[in-house]
Enzyme design. Structure first.
Site: not given
Ligand code: 3HC
Length: 283
Positions: A120, A141, A153, A191
């Site tokens: 992440s 991800h 992702e 994120n």
């Protein structure tokens, strides 16, 4: 390269088990690796449980559920990934263990195999550099809980070639996800935004002297969030969130990325959220 016939998942914790569940539900033969047979069985039970719930709710036939569970082979040996066209790593979120694992996978897997990391906040490029095939390394991800969150992702590292990148994208679509393409930058897309946002939320707890319950009520009812920030950090895991914040802060030096002291104290006290039974809430 043709369609992926067999996929490997390394690490069957909450994320890895969720990813393996998606693969077997999509009809893909899946090899799941845990460090002990007991942990592997635990993950299979978790997958079986969620698929049984789908049967009970009329979303899946019993026979389809049994076939899906039957597509998962458990192993403790990395050698069993030799025949996989794609291996997705979901082990501990630390650079050195990931680099060591990728060096091993590089040795074991066929030259055509695509190796993906579910990291992440670490650099996919640094993980890829531990192999002799950095052009075949990508980030995939997923978001927690992987079976429910639509996004994946697809992360292009510095040396990732087009074909493995598009193979990973197509695989994301095949298992029912909504993939997006991005480059290997700290936190990628979501994120990069979500971690500082959640950190701001936690800081507001003290600044505005609001309770976790009221803060969650605020964001759910005032901003349309599906769950409040305190419940979300509990779901993600306070240790996981603090670790990702530290990794992003280290790379960007932006103060908002740094984990709020309150979260660090909770992590240090063993209040890790849902998985430990206590975080902002009790479970
Ligand atoms: N795995 C598989 N299936 C699961 C599951 C899991 N972990 N958790 C729940 N389910 C299944 C259950 O069977 C459940 O049905 P049941 O309760 O009848 O058995 C079914 O899914 C539906 O669950 P919910 O009723 O809890 O579903 P909701 O409609 O309430 O939605 C949610 C839950 C999708 C989690 C929603 O609240 C949401 O979108 N929350 C936000 C989550 C989010 O933002 N995640 C991203 C975190 S950031 C991240 O992951 C990045 C990382 O790098 C840190």
């Amino acid at each position: 390269m043709g369609e992926i016939q067999k996929v490997g998942v390394v690490g069957l914790g909450a994320m890895g088990a969720g990813i393996a569940q998606l693969c077997v539900e999509a009809g893909v033969d899946t090899v799941g690796r845990e460090v002990t047979a007991e942990l592997g069985e635990k993950a299979r039970d978790r997958i079986g449980h969620f698929l049984t719930r789908k049967v009970e709710k009329g979303q899946l036939d019993q026979s389809a559920r049994d076939e899906a569970v039957g597509r998962l082979t458990l192993t403790t040996e990395l050698e069993d990934f030799a025949g996989c066209g794609l291996v997705i790593e979901a082990i501990v979120e630390e650079l050195e263990p990931k680099r060591e694992l990728f060096a091993e996978l590089d040795r074991i897997c066929g030259p055509e195999a695509v190796l993906a990391t579910n990291t992440s906040a670490l650099s996919v490029t640094e993980i890829a550099a531990a192999t002799t095939r950095p052009e075949r390394i990508v980030g995939m991800h997923f978001f927690n809980p992987a079976p429910l969150m639509p996004l994946v992702e697809i992360v292009r590292a510095e040396l990732t070639a087009d074909e493995p990148f598009e193979t990973a994208y197509a695989f994301g679509e095949r298992i029912g996800k909504t993939p997006i393409r991005c480059h290997d930058t700290p936190g990628f897309v979501v994120n990069r935004v979500l971690i500082p946002l959640l950190n701001d939320c936690i800081r507001v707890l003290d600044e505005a002297r609001v309770t976790p319950e009221d803060l969650d009520t605020g964001l759910k009812n005032g901003a349309g969030w599906p769950m409040g920030p305190c419940a979300l950090v509990d779901l993600v895991g306070i240790d996981v969130h603090v670790h990702a914040s530290e990794a992003l802060y280290e790379k960007t030096r932006e103060p908002r990325m740094a984990p709020p002291p309150r979260l660090v104290a909770m992590r240090n006290a063993g209040l890790l959220g849902r998985k430990s039974g206590r975080g902002f809430y009790s479970y």
